[in-house]
Design a protein around this motif. Structure first.
Motif, PDB file in Angstrom:
ATOM      1  N   TYR A 146       0.699  -1.086   0.049  1.00 22.24           N
ATOM      2  CA  TYR A 146      -0.068   0.004  -0.075  1.00 22.24           C
ATOM      3  C   TYR A 146       0.897   1.028  -0.042  1.00 22.24           C
ATOM      4  N   LYS A 147       0.339   2.226  -0.629  1.00 20.92           N
ATOM      5  CA  LYS A 147       1.092   3.543  -0.573  1.00 20.92           C
ATOM      6  C   LYS A 147       0.580   4.326   0.319  1.00 20.92           C
ATOM      7  N   THR A 161      -4.586   4.042  -0.884  1.00 25.64           N
ATOM      8  CA  THR A 161      -3.379   4.864  -0.087  1.00 25.64           C
ATOM      9  C   THR A 161      -3.897   4.784   1.315  1.00 25.64           C
TER      10      THR A 161
END
Length: 741
Positions: free
Chosen positions: A605-606, A630
């Motif tokens: 995940y960002k 995100t």
């Protein structure tokens, strides 16, 4: 016949009788009487008969240029035709018929062409002199016309003392800049030099008289020197058995004046005041060898200057001039120019007659003034006959016309050029606002074709602008390029206005979508290839802006529905993956929340850059269209907007208890500007708390305070609290807080 007129011009009649047939003499006598009767009462500035000019001009035509009967008669009667044309005489048709019947169509044609040249209003402008020369040539469809016009001008210059002073200066300028140049291109060097000298006499009288006086004063000395110089030369040539004669030529006054100006010297500083010309009488096949033989004898007596050697025998000049020039120095140090040529070469040089060329015919069409003059010079090989006109069929300057502005400026344009072409040729800004023209008092449209010699006044209007259909009116490339450039500039302006209007409307409509995406969709919808075309259509109101609003609303509704379906599918897919993970690794936490993987450094995940979440922060996940999920802090500046506008894309998330990693944070510090404070801050973070410091930016304010930004790596939010607490305890620190990025 009137005996008085024949008696007055008896010397001229004797010249005709000596060189022409009795028939020609009879026709010349008849022309003298006809002109005398028609011009009765017409006088020159000194009250002598106007016919004196025509007869003197005819003498030059016959004796000095060597043209035939028709040219001579045309010179005699040309003033008769000129006055009738200028005064719009009602008898012009009858007069033309008489000349045609008595002297032939060619005589009438030559006289009318001479009238056209006389009507040209020449403007004293060196920049336009070459265009005026081209125009004079363009009126000379019969090659004899330009030669007779040169004779006309030479006679005027010889009689210039009788003219008013203002006219003397004007005609001297014209003779120097126009007619002398034409004579030069035709190889009529004697005529050219005389025109130049006579022009200088009136333009720069002091300089002219000074040079003439000094030439006269030094003449006796020059003659003595020349005889002394030539004595050994004659001896060698006589011993060789070469037939020859020698001429001495004093440099023209104008040439001396030009050299004095160019070299910035006085009269005594001009060393080639005179030149010696050795002219050999020999067959054409021996010309080159004998010229070089004579050169070798001269060079054996006097030392030549190699830099001043000119070999126009091996390679003649483009105008046909042939001669061998050398400059030698005597024992006393005096330089002398020696020209070596044959009788044939001298005839070519003196009278401009290319006798060694044989005219093979002229191709039709497209001949410019320069080429025309060159071909005419070739034709002068046979000036004793009237065959020149018949052997020279192509028109000079074909495909060109000359048009005047009301102030007398002349413009050279291609045949078929319109008023619009003329306006653009004068100036781009004039062409851009042109609405028509006025020719001879008649108002004409912009598409009106112009004729040779027209005087055109351009009519303009401030609100006029170039239009696309002007491209079909313009003939010249210059005008077409200017119209295209203006249309291109207008198109760019309209495109800029159209884009600005579209951006403003989309913003007012509160559509959350990039303008480039809007343009791409609208181009596809309206089947337009480029965005600029769309902007121009909007600016020109070819596309209604309210129609665009409806199109975009309809598109965005479908787009939102598609995004919802895509987001729902991604959530379902994510939940399925999470269920599979929970089955493999049971978790004590809620099953419907996104759990951040243990391996923080390899997280798929960002982390949101807008709020920079770290372990321990309250977080949530947001499903993006193209970038996956995100992670944001719950107090992220964008959290409220995302939850309100896209609630279906927000998912719960939490940190796994055992998650580990290094999170980079930045804290802002305000403090007093104390020396060494930055070092204390860094030591507190790195030495006391064992954190990795990535950088510090310490900025004094100038008022005794300072600000700093400290960037460090921490394992979790609890360490951040410890860092903030430790920094606040430092002496001089007033406030410390974490910033999002």
């Amino acid at each position: 016949m009137s005996n008085s007129v024949l008696d007055r011009y008896n010397d001229f009649r004797q010249l005709i009788a000596t060189n022409y047939s009795p028939k020609t003499q009879a026709m010349v006598d008849d022309a003298l009487c006809f002109a005398d009767e028609t011009l009765k009462g017409r006088v020159r500035y000194d009250n002598t008969p106007l016919l004196d000019h025509g007869v003197a001009m005819a003498r030059i035509v016959a004796e000095e240029i060597g043209l035939g009967r028709n040219s001579t008669i045309a010179a005699i009667v040309h003033d008769v035709v000129r006055i009738a044309v200028q005064e719009h005489s009602t008898d012009l048709d009858a007069l033309s018929s008489t000349i045609r019947t008595n002297y032939g169509e060619e005589v009438l044609g030559i006289a009318l062409s001479l009238c056209k040249i006389s009507d040209i209003k020449l403007k004293r402008s060196k920049e336009q002199a070459s265009v005026f020369r081209d125009m004079i040539v363009s009126y000379s469809e019969d090659p004899r016309v330009i030669l007779i016009k040169l004779a006309d001008r030479l006679e005027v210059m010889r009689s210039l003392a009788i003219f008013p002073e203002k006219k003397r200066l004007a005609k001297s300028w014209e003779s120097l800049n126009l007619y002398a140049e034409i004579a030069h291109k035709l190889g009529l060097y004697a005529l050219k030099s005389e025109l130049e000298d006579l022009s200088l006499k009136y333009i720069e009288p002091e300089a002219y008289n000074d040079i003439v006086t000094k030439l006269a004063d030094s003449e006796a000395e020059r003659r003595a020197f020349i005889e002394e110089f030539l004595a050994p030369v004659r001896k060698l040539l006589d011993e060789e058995g070469i037939k020859y004669h020698i001429k001495s030529r004093t440099k023209s006054v104008f040439s001396i004046y030009q050299k004095m100006k160019k070299q910035q010297v006085d009269f005594n500083g001009v060393y080639d005041i005179f030149a010696l010309r050795i002219i050999i009488d020999c067959p054409i096949e021996r010309e080159k060898s004998l010229c070089w033989t004579v050169y070798s004898h001269v060079a054996s007596l006097y030392k030549p200057n190699p830099k001043r050697m000119r070999d126009w025998i091996s390679i003649p000049k483009s105008n046909g001039y042939e001669s061998l020039h050398t400059t030698v120095v005597t024992e006393s140090g005096r330089w002398v120019e020696v020209q070596i040529r044959t009788e044939r070469m001298d005839e070519v040089a003196e009278r401009g007659i290319a006798a060694h060329w044989r005219y093979k015919g002229v191709k039709q069409g497209g001949m410019g003034a320069e080429e025309w003059l060159g071909r005419l010079r070739e034709l002068l090989e046979n000036t004793s006959s009237e065959s020149i006109a018949h052997r020279f069929e192509a028109k000079p300057s074909e495909g060109e016309i000359f048009v005047f502005t009301p102030s007398g400026d002349i413009r050279k344009l291609p045949e078929g050029a319109t008023v619009l072409d003329f306006a653009f040729d004068i100036h781009t800004s004039l062409g851009a606002i042109c609405t028509g023209g006025k020719i001879g008092g008649r108002v004409v449209p912009i598409k009106e074709p112009l004729k040779n010699g027209d005087i055109c006044e351009v009519i303009t209007r401030k609100d006029q602008k170039p239009k696309a259909d002007w491209l079909s009116i313009c003939v010249t490339q210059k005008a077409r390029n200017k119209v295209r450039a203006f249309l291109r500039e207008e198109r760019q302006k309209h495109a800029r206005l159209g884009r600005e209007e579209l951006e403003r409307k989309v913003k007012n409509w509160k559509m959350d979508i990039a303008i480039d995406e809007v343009v791409a969709y609208l181009c596809k919808h309206f089947k337009i290839r480029r965005g600029n075309e769309l902007y121009v259509a909007i600016s020109d109101q070819k596309i209604d802006i309210t129609q665009i609003k409806e199109i975009l609303h309809h598109w965005l509704s479908g787009k939102a529905e598609e995004e919802r379906r895509q987001a729902a599918a991604e959530v379902e897919e994510r939940k399925m993956r999470l269920r599979e993970e929970r089955e493999a690794t049971p978790a004590p936490q809620r099953s419907d929340a996104l759990v951040i993987d243990d391996s923080i450094n390899n997280i798929e995940y960002k982390l949101g850059r807008c709020c920079n979440p770290i372990k321990g922060d309250d977080i949530f996940g947001f499903i993006t269209i193209n970038a996956g999920i995100t992670i944001h802090r719950t107090d992220c500046p964008n959290a409220r907007r995302m939850r309100e506008r896209y609630p279906y894309r927000v998912i719960d998330a939490r940190w796994r208890e055992g998650a580990s990693g290094a999170f980079r944070i930045t804290v802002a510090i305000t403090a007093a500007d104390i020396p060494g404070l930055a070092t204390i801050i860094m030591d507190t973070a790195s030495k006391d708390l064992k954190l990795s410091v990535r950088g510090i930016n310490f900025t004094p304010k100038g008022d005794g305070s300072a600000t700093a930004q400290l960037t460090v790596e921490v394992p979790s939010v609890s360490v951040v609290d410890m860092l903030l607490h430790s920094l606040r305890r430092i002496k001089g620190v007033k406030n410390v807080y974490r910033i999002n990025s």
